[in-house]
Design a protein around this motif. Structure first.
Motif, PDB file in Angstrom:
ATOM      1  N   VAL A  32       0.705  -1.249  -0.216  1.00 37.68           N
ATOM      2  CA  VAL A  32       0.058  -0.075   0.034  1.00 37.68           C
ATOM      3  C   VAL A  32       0.953   1.297   0.131  1.00 37.68           C
ATOM      4  O   VAL A  32       0.723   2.200  -0.812  1.00 37.68           O
ATOM      5  N   ASN A  35       2.356   2.166  -3.255  1.00 39.62           N
ATOM      6  CA  ASN A  35       1.405   2.131  -4.093  1.00 39.62           C
ATOM      7  C   ASN A  35       1.267   0.890  -5.324  1.00 39.62           C
ATOM      8  O   ASN A  35       0.848   1.193  -6.407  1.00 39.62           O
ATOM      9  N   THR A  38      -4.205  -0.764  -3.538  1.00 35.37           N
ATOM     10  CA  THR A  38      -4.930   0.172  -2.901  1.00 35.37           C
ATOM     11  C   THR A  38      -5.413  -0.589  -1.270  1.00 35.37           C
ATOM     12  O   THR A  38      -5.424  -1.712  -1.405  1.00 35.37           O
ATOM     13  N   GLY A  72      -7.982  -3.331  -7.013  1.00 37.28           N
ATOM     14  CA  GLY A  72      -6.948  -2.313  -6.558  1.00 37.28           C
ATOM     15  C   GLY A  72      -5.505  -2.584  -6.783  1.00 37.28           C
ATOM     16  O   GLY A  72      -4.626  -2.166  -6.168  1.00 37.28           O
ATOM     17  N   ASN A  74      -2.459  -2.044  -8.751  1.00 36.89           N
ATOM     18  CA  ASN A  74      -1.718  -1.203  -9.539  1.00 36.89           C
ATOM     19  C   ASN A  74      -0.542  -1.552 -10.189  1.00 36.89           C
ATOM     20  O   ASN A  74      -0.470  -0.809 -11.291  1.00 36.89           O
TER      21      ASN A  74
END
Length: 147
Positions: A32, A35, A38, A72, A74
């Motif tokens: 997290v 990044n 999420t 999420g 990424n």
């Protein structure tokens, strides 16, 4: 491939966790922070585990926390977390869990080569000995880069 999706900052050793949910939150925290995933992704891992059970416990003492990419993920990445004290995830055959390999995959295929390399590591007793004795994420990364 595995060392292409693993960074020193994604390796945590001897983390304290109160329970399986805490272990997942702490294990995914570097992902997290960097990044790679999420907070929604982390919440989805926990939500799925609560609804269908500890699907992420893949072998003795090992969990592979992950969720579908659309929640999420990424960037394709993996984090390694060892717990200072193993915790139960609710998988009778493989509890307690001491090692978490937190996975973020942005699609269904790009991470498969890295997972194959991870499986080889999970069959290697020396790897677990290193995880149990090392205080250096750099040492873990160096070991993995030799496979």
């Amino acid at each position: 491939m595995l060392n292409n999706i693993l960074e020193e900052e994604l390796i945590q050793l001897n983390v304290k966790a109160d329970n399986w949910e805490d272990a997942i939150r702490k294990g995914t925290l570097p992902l997290v922070v960097k990044n790679k995933v999420t907070k929604e992704y982390v919440n989805k891992i926990i939500e799925i585990a609560k609804s269908i059970g500890p699907y992420i416990v893949i072998t003795k003492h090992v969990a592979l926390p992950h969720a579908p990419a659309e929640f999420g993920a990424n960037e394709t990445a993996i984090g390694i977390t060892t717990l200072d004290r193993p915790v139960n995830f609710g998988n009778e055959a493989n509890d307690p869990v001491k090692y978490l390999f937190c996975l973020s995959a942005t699609d269904n295929n790009s991470h498969l080569e890295a997972l194959a390399e991870l499986v080889k590591l999970l069959e290697n007793e020396d790897f677990f000995k290193l995880l149990d004795t090392s205080n250096s994420p750099k040492e873990i990364l160096s070991y993995i880069s030799t496979i």
